[in-house]
Every structure is written in C-alpha cells, then in structure tokens.
Design an enzyme around this catalytic site. Structure first.
Site, PDB file in Angstrom:
ATOM      1  N   LEU A 181       0.833  -1.209   0.000  1.00  0.00           N
ATOM      2  CA  LEU A 181       0.000   0.000   0.000  1.00  0.00           C
ATOM      3  C   LEU A 181       0.874   1.268   0.000  1.00  0.00           C
ATOM      4  O   LEU A 181       0.725   2.145   0.858  1.00  0.00           O
ATOM      5  CB  LEU A 181      -0.954  -0.037   1.194  1.00  0.00           C
ATOM      6  CG  LEU A 181      -1.936  -1.230   1.167  1.00  0.00           C
ATOM      7  CD1 LEU A 181      -2.739  -1.291   2.462  1.00  0.00           C
ATOM      8  CD2 LEU A 181      -2.869  -1.142  -0.046  1.00  0.00           C
ATOM      9  N   HIS A 182       1.761   1.354  -1.027  1.00  0.00           N
ATOM     10  CA  HIS A 182       2.662   2.507  -1.124  1.00  0.00           C
ATOM     11  C   HIS A 182       1.871   3.817  -1.103  1.00  0.00           C
ATOM     12  O   HIS A 182       2.060   4.669  -0.249  1.00  0.00           O
ATOM     13  CB  HIS A 182       3.437   2.484  -2.456  1.00  0.00           C
ATOM     14  CG  HIS A 182       4.238   1.253  -2.710  1.00  0.00           C
ATOM     15  ND1 HIS A 182       5.374   0.951  -2.018  1.00  0.00           N
ATOM     16  CD2 HIS A 182       4.090   0.259  -3.631  1.00  0.00           C
ATOM     17  CE1 HIS A 182       5.906  -0.169  -2.495  1.00  0.00           C
ATOM     18  NE2 HIS A 182       5.140  -0.614  -3.470  1.00  0.00           N
ATOM     19  N   ASP A 183       1.014   3.975  -2.109  1.00  0.00           N
ATOM     20  CA  ASP A 183       0.320   5.254  -2.289  1.00  0.00           C
ATOM     21  C   ASP A 183      -0.726   5.523  -1.203  1.00  0.00           C
ATOM     22  O   ASP A 183      -0.824   6.659  -0.716  1.00  0.00           O
ATOM     23  CB  ASP A 183      -0.313   5.315  -3.681  1.00  0.00           C
ATOM     24  CG  ASP A 183       0.746   5.354  -4.774  1.00  0.00           C
ATOM     25  OD1 ASP A 183       1.921   5.624  -4.458  1.00  0.00           O
ATOM     26  OD2 ASP A 183       0.404   5.113  -5.945  1.00  0.00           O
TER      27      ASP A 183
END
Ligand SMILES: [Ca+2]
Length: 327
Positions: A251-253
């Site tokens: 869940l980078h963004d």
C-alpha cells in the site's frame, strides 16, 4: 477544517486504493487530481482515473487535469509487469453475465486542462493552504517549480511517495520506481526548498493488503466498489510473491494519503537527500546522509523522511474507510 488537497497520480492499482481512501476521508478535501505518466502512459492513467471516479462518484467531484507524457529527460519506463497492461490490473478481462464489459470505457473529457496550469490556479485561489500529495513520478511538480518557483512557495506542504533510504529498491536493487522513472524531476523537487515529507519504501513495504484481508473484509461487501477492488488487485495479489517478494498489494500510495490524514502515523527524520541522476547501477537511488558525524559537517537537511509507521493504526484506518458501504 479539512485539508485542501491536490493528488498528483499515475493510477495504478495502489493509486486507485489511495484515491478511494482520500475521497472517503472527511479530514481531506480533494480539490483536484492531476495525472502523470508512470505506471502506464498518461492517456491510459487518465482513463484509469475516470474509471475510478465513475465508480466512486464523489460529490463535489474534484477538478481533473492531465500532466506530463514522460519524464524530463529519460524515456518513459512503465510498470505494466506489476499493474497489468492497462495499469489497473487488466480490468478489460472482466465481463458481466451477459457478456458486456464489467468496466466499460469511461467518459474522458477531450479538453482537460494541463496539470501545471491547474496546480497554479489552485495555489492562487488557496495560498498557503494546499497540500500536494504525489503518488507517481515527480515530473509535474518539477515542471511547476521550473516554471514558477515563487508561486510554488505558496504551497503549504508536499507529501511524496517515493525513494528507498535504507531499504532495497523495487525497480532496481537501489531505486524506487517513482524516483527511478524521473530522477531529474525528483532532484529538482528535493532541491526546491518546499516543505516535503518523503514516504519511502522503508515504510510502505510494511503495509500490505493481503488476499486474506481482501477475502475477509472487502469481498463480503458485495457492492460495485468492493468488486472493483477485488478485480483490480487480483493480478498483483497473484504476482506479488513472485515479482515483489510481498504477501499482497503493497500500500505505497495509500500510506502517503494516510500521512496527510494523520501525520502521527509516521515518525520522520530531517535529512539531506539527493538523487543519483547518472549512475549506471545506481540511477534513481535516493542517497541520504546518514553518517554519524556532527550535523554542521553535513549539507543542510532538505526532507522529512518517514522511517517508522504505526502499521496497525494505518491498516485499521485504511480498512475502515475503504470498507464503508457504498450504495
Ligand atoms: Ca503511483
């Protein structure tokens, strides 16, 4: 009062989740969304943005602008091996029982404004109030800084997903995708003096949406949005262990959006960070001065870099907002 937000993005499977989180969080008022080439070419990611907006139907709907077609100096490198041919998990594979496409082509207005022009317009309208969240290569932001650095000083803060400080890279052994795609743009932004919080792989890798979580929390909602989330993430979930060494969608963004919602989710260090723009094996590397020498012997710090994240608190915020039932 909610924070006024502009999201600059290259949707993108995890960008889509980040946009859902942003648009469903009362702490944020998403004034505009601007697109940039990255995970896929800009025409495609702009189309993907409208697919997401048509599903969410936010009221009021944010303004939308289309940004750079490619990096400042390099050829565009996309991430379709991870995100699929369309950048959004190959949604064209899915059909309704009657054979019609489950995700028909969205309506993309033919006369979208330019991303930099829209960012300038919003800075003029809301001086010292805007938070820019960047979820893709920093090309649009660098172009805005090059065109009018004075005006950009009236941005309140920037939160950028990008870089790998002490962690390995994800596109090369040392480089993170957003910075690697346009290292020259990243260097311009880091040098600009804008108040910037970097959300690097060091923290984003720790937050993952696993198949188990999707099956337990999202699928049972049985609405269009939960169907979209399970369809768009299916390919990444399948390939993550092989391609990324991850257990699910990283869940980078969404974490960058989480930081805008609750800054206390992360702990930061104030560091001097530069980008390698030329190295053969180190291109796109974010080089932080972590030496244990007196601060006055280093170049002045330029970024707040996230080093720790409260995983449990972020995941519960993320799931609470994503799983809100939609009609
Ligand atoms: Ca992205």
């Amino acid at each position: 009062m909610p924070k006024r937000i502009v999201v600059d993005t290259d949707p993108g499977v995890d960008d889509a989740l980040a946009l859902i989180l942003a648009l469903r969080s009362p702490e944020l008022k998403v004034e505009a969304i601007t697109t940039v080439a990255g995970n896929a070419p800009v025409e495609q990611v702009t189309k993907n943005l409208f697919t997401i907006l048509e599903l969410l139907d936010p009221k009021p709907s944010p303004l939308v602008a289309k940004g750079a077609e490619g990096p400042l100096k390099k050829q565009l490198i996309t991430a379709t091996t991870i995100h699929g041919e369309d950048g959004l998990g190959e949604l064209f594979r899915y059909r309704n029982p009657d054979g019609s496409p489950r995700y028909p082509e969205p309506k993309v207005p033919p006369d979208l404004p330019n991303a930099v022009a829209l960012i300038f317009e919003l800075i003029d309208r809301y001086p010292q109030e805007l938070t820019l969240i960047t979820l893709g290569p920093l090309t649009n932001l660098a172009r805005a800084i090059l065109a009018d650095p004075q005006r950009m000083r009236r941005v309140r803060e920037v939160i950028s997903m990008g870089g790998a400080i002490s962690a390995p890279g994800n596109i090369t052994p040392v480089a993170e995708f957003n910075v690697f795609t346009d290292p020259n743009a990243a260097q311009i932004v880091f040098d600009s003096g804008l108040p910037l919080t970097l959300v690097p792989l060091d923290v984003t890798r720790k937050v993952q949406l696993t198949k188990e979580l999707i099956d337990a929390e999202i699928r049972p909602l049985h609405d269009r949005l939960s169907q979209f989330i399970s369809d768009s993430t299916a390919r990444v979930v399948e390939f993550a262990p092989k391609v990324e060494g991850a257990e699910g969608v990283i869940l980078h963004d969404p974490l960058a959006v989480g930081v805008a919602i609750k800054p206390s989710l992360i702990k930061t260090h104030w560091l001097h960070v530069q980008v390698e723009t030329e190295g053969h094996v180190t291109e796109g590397m974010t080089v932080a001065d972590l030496r244990l020498i007196p601060e006055e012997r280093k170049k002045p710090a330029n970024l707040h870099v996230a080093f720790e994240v409260d995983v449990e608190r972020f995941m519960s915020l993320f799931l609470e907002r994503i799983c809100r039932r939609s009609s």
